[in-house]
Design a protein around this motif. Sequence first.
Motif, PDB file in Angstrom:
ATOM      1  N   LEU A  27      -7.936  18.739   0.008  1.00 52.18           N
ATOM      2  CA  LEU A  27      -6.534  18.407   0.233  1.00 52.18           C
ATOM      3  C   LEU A  27      -6.294  16.905   0.331  1.00 52.18           C
ATOM      4  CD1 LEU A  27      -5.701  21.206   2.849  1.00 52.18           C
ATOM      5  CD2 LEU A  27      -5.284  21.219   0.385  1.00 52.18           C
ATOM      6  N   LEU A  28      -6.674  16.296   1.439  1.00 51.62           N
ATOM      7  CA  LEU A  28      -6.347  14.892   1.692  1.00 51.62           C
ATOM      8  C   LEU A  28      -7.144  13.930   0.815  1.00 51.62           C
ATOM      9  CD1 LEU A  28      -4.746  12.903   3.446  1.00 51.62           C
ATOM     10  CD2 LEU A  28      -6.642  12.963   5.093  1.00 51.62           C
ATOM     11  N   GLY A  29      -8.435  14.145   0.700  1.00 55.92           N
ATOM     12  CA  GLY A  29      -9.290  13.219  -0.030  1.00 55.92           C
ATOM     13  C   GLY A  29      -8.856  12.966  -1.467  1.00 55.92           C
ATOM     14  N   PRO A  30      -8.686  14.013  -2.276  1.00 51.81           N
ATOM     15  CA  PRO A  30      -8.267  13.799  -3.665  1.00 51.81           C
ATOM     16  C   PRO A  30      -6.924  13.080  -3.783  1.00 51.81           C
ATOM     17  CG  PRO A  30      -9.141  16.010  -3.384  1.00 51.81           C
ATOM     18  CD  PRO A  30      -9.026  15.428  -2.011  1.00 51.81           C
ATOM     19  N   LEU A  31      -5.993  13.370  -2.874  1.00 50.29           N
ATOM     20  CA  LEU A  31      -4.685  12.710  -2.906  1.00 50.29           C
ATOM     21  C   LEU A  31      -4.825  11.220  -2.628  1.00 50.29           C
ATOM     22  CD1 LEU A  31      -1.597  12.980  -3.101  1.00 50.29           C
ATOM     23  CD2 LEU A  31      -1.570  13.361  -0.621  1.00 50.29           C
TER      24      LEU A  31
ATOM     25  N   LEU B  96      -6.326   9.436  -5.591  1.00 51.17           N
ATOM     26  CA  LEU B  96      -5.421   9.358  -6.737  1.00 51.17           C
ATOM     27  C   LEU B  96      -4.367   8.270  -6.560  1.00 51.17           C
ATOM     28  CD1 LEU B  96      -4.301  10.532  -9.414  1.00 51.17           C
ATOM     29  CD2 LEU B  96      -2.938  12.109  -8.017  1.00 51.17           C
ATOM     30  N   LEU B  97      -3.710   8.239  -5.403  1.00 54.08           N
ATOM     31  CA  LEU B  97      -2.584   7.333  -5.191  1.00 54.08           C
ATOM     32  C   LEU B  97      -3.011   5.952  -4.698  1.00 54.08           C
ATOM     33  CD1 LEU B  97       0.023   9.763  -3.578  1.00 54.08           C
ATOM     34  CD2 LEU B  97      -0.168   9.043  -5.967  1.00 54.08           C
TER      35      LEU B  97
ATOM     36  N   LYS C 186      -0.344  -3.217   3.929  1.00 51.91           N
ATOM     37  CA  LYS C 186       0.721  -3.183   2.922  1.00 51.91           C
ATOM     38  C   LYS C 186       1.011  -1.759   2.460  1.00 51.91           C
ATOM     39  CE  LYS C 186      -0.439  -7.843   1.398  1.00 51.91           C
ATOM     40  NZ  LYS C 186      -0.982  -8.704   0.308  1.00 51.91           N
ATOM     41  N   VAL C 187       0.038  -0.864   2.660  1.00 56.34           N
ATOM     42  CA  VAL C 187       0.250   0.552   2.365  1.00 56.34           C
ATOM     43  C   VAL C 187       1.142   1.184   3.426  1.00 56.34           C
ATOM     44  CG1 VAL C 187      -0.887   2.810   2.313  1.00 56.34           C
ATOM     45  CG2 VAL C 187      -1.886   0.887   1.091  1.00 56.34           C
TER      46      VAL C 187
ATOM     47  N   ARG D  99      -0.929   1.557  -3.704  1.00 53.45           N
ATOM     48  CA  ARG D  99      -1.436   0.262  -4.137  1.00 53.45           C
ATOM     49  C   ARG D  99      -2.971   0.310  -4.104  1.00 53.45           C
ATOM     50  NH1 ARG D  99      -0.193  -4.516  -2.071  1.00 53.45           N
ATOM     51  NH2 ARG D  99      -2.330  -5.257  -2.225  1.00 53.45           N
ATOM     52  N   ARG D 100      -3.592  -0.683  -4.685  1.00 54.06           N
ATOM     53  CA  ARG D 100      -5.053  -0.751  -4.683  1.00 54.06           C
ATOM     54  C   ARG D 100      -5.558  -1.321  -3.365  1.00 54.06           C
ATOM     55  NH1 ARG D 100      -7.683   0.246  -9.293  1.00 54.06           N
ATOM     56  NH2 ARG D 100      -6.429   0.481 -11.188  1.00 54.06           N
ATOM     57  N   LEU D 101      -6.682  -0.777  -2.896  1.00 49.39           N
ATOM     58  CA  LEU D 101      -7.257  -1.187  -1.620  1.00 49.39           C
ATOM     59  C   LEU D 101      -8.720  -1.588  -1.813  1.00 49.39           C
ATOM     60  CD1 LEU D 101      -5.904   1.750   0.564  1.00 49.39           C
ATOM     61  CD2 LEU D 101      -4.929  -0.538   0.365  1.00 49.39           C
ATOM     62  N   GLU D 102      -9.289  -2.102  -0.741  1.00 52.67           N
ATOM     63  CA  GLU D 102     -10.712  -2.418  -0.744  1.00 52.67           C
ATOM     64  C   GLU D 102     -11.299  -2.124   0.629  1.00 52.67           C
ATOM     65  OE1 GLU D 102     -13.867  -6.051  -1.794  1.00 52.67           O
ATOM     66  OE2 GLU D 102     -11.695  -6.347  -2.057  1.00 52.67           O
TER      67      GLU D 102
END
Length: 253
Positions: free
Chosen positions: A10-14, A17-18, A156-157, A168-171
């Motif tokens: 549930l949570l992990g794939p979402l 993806l986003l 920022k997320v 947005r992209r994270l690290e």
Amino acid sequence: MLYRLLKYVLLGPLLRLLWPTKVTGTENIPDTGGAILASNHLAVADSFFMPVRVRRRVTFPAKSEYFTEPGFKGKLKKWFFTGAGQIPIDRSGGSAAQAALDTAIRLLREGNLLGIYPEGTRSPDARLYKGKTGVARIALEAGVPVIPVAMIGTEKVNPIGSKMWIPRRLEIRFGKPLNFSRYEGLSGDRFVERSITDEIMYALMELSGQEYVDIYAARAKELLAADAAGVRPAVPPQPSAAEADRVPETRAG
């Protein structure tokens, strides 16, 4: 079972993806045995993005209020936070603070990974603040390494005050383990615990690239609120020993 359902179905794939995330240093996390993942804290989202990127289960201490809210909404929250690997801890007073420490130590001695935010609450301005010494006491009592973790971009997320999560992209950067076995038997020595905590915060500063501020984040929030109200206290009060030693929470108010 519930944890695996959320993380892998549930949570992990979402989240993957986003919020595509660059992850480095996972080889620094031991395959077995207890260890502390000591992270900077920029947003509520930190407690969800980091565990998804770790192969092993990560347990966070959390406010008991997240598990005791009445009604259907409360049941949903309890289900979600339990499934996300968080455990309830009563943090309302001095004895509760000790209970929180004891719980964290027990989990580590049982071979678990424990997620901790040494700052104790979210940063109000994306800077890195002074760490509370509870993380040092836990590491010494449990005899485990501390792995610094830098979350990059999560503020920022999920900005403070916003209920929206912005794609947005994270690290995420996992640093090299810090070994404090040279201080074995010195748990309770406030000078040793402060030295260890400062070493952890220095590692986080280098790993994250954040500016360091030598006051507690909770105090910084008080000063910002006072500025907004037009009343700034002249002399900052000193934190109590219980405040300095308690286990940092997994989410901030």
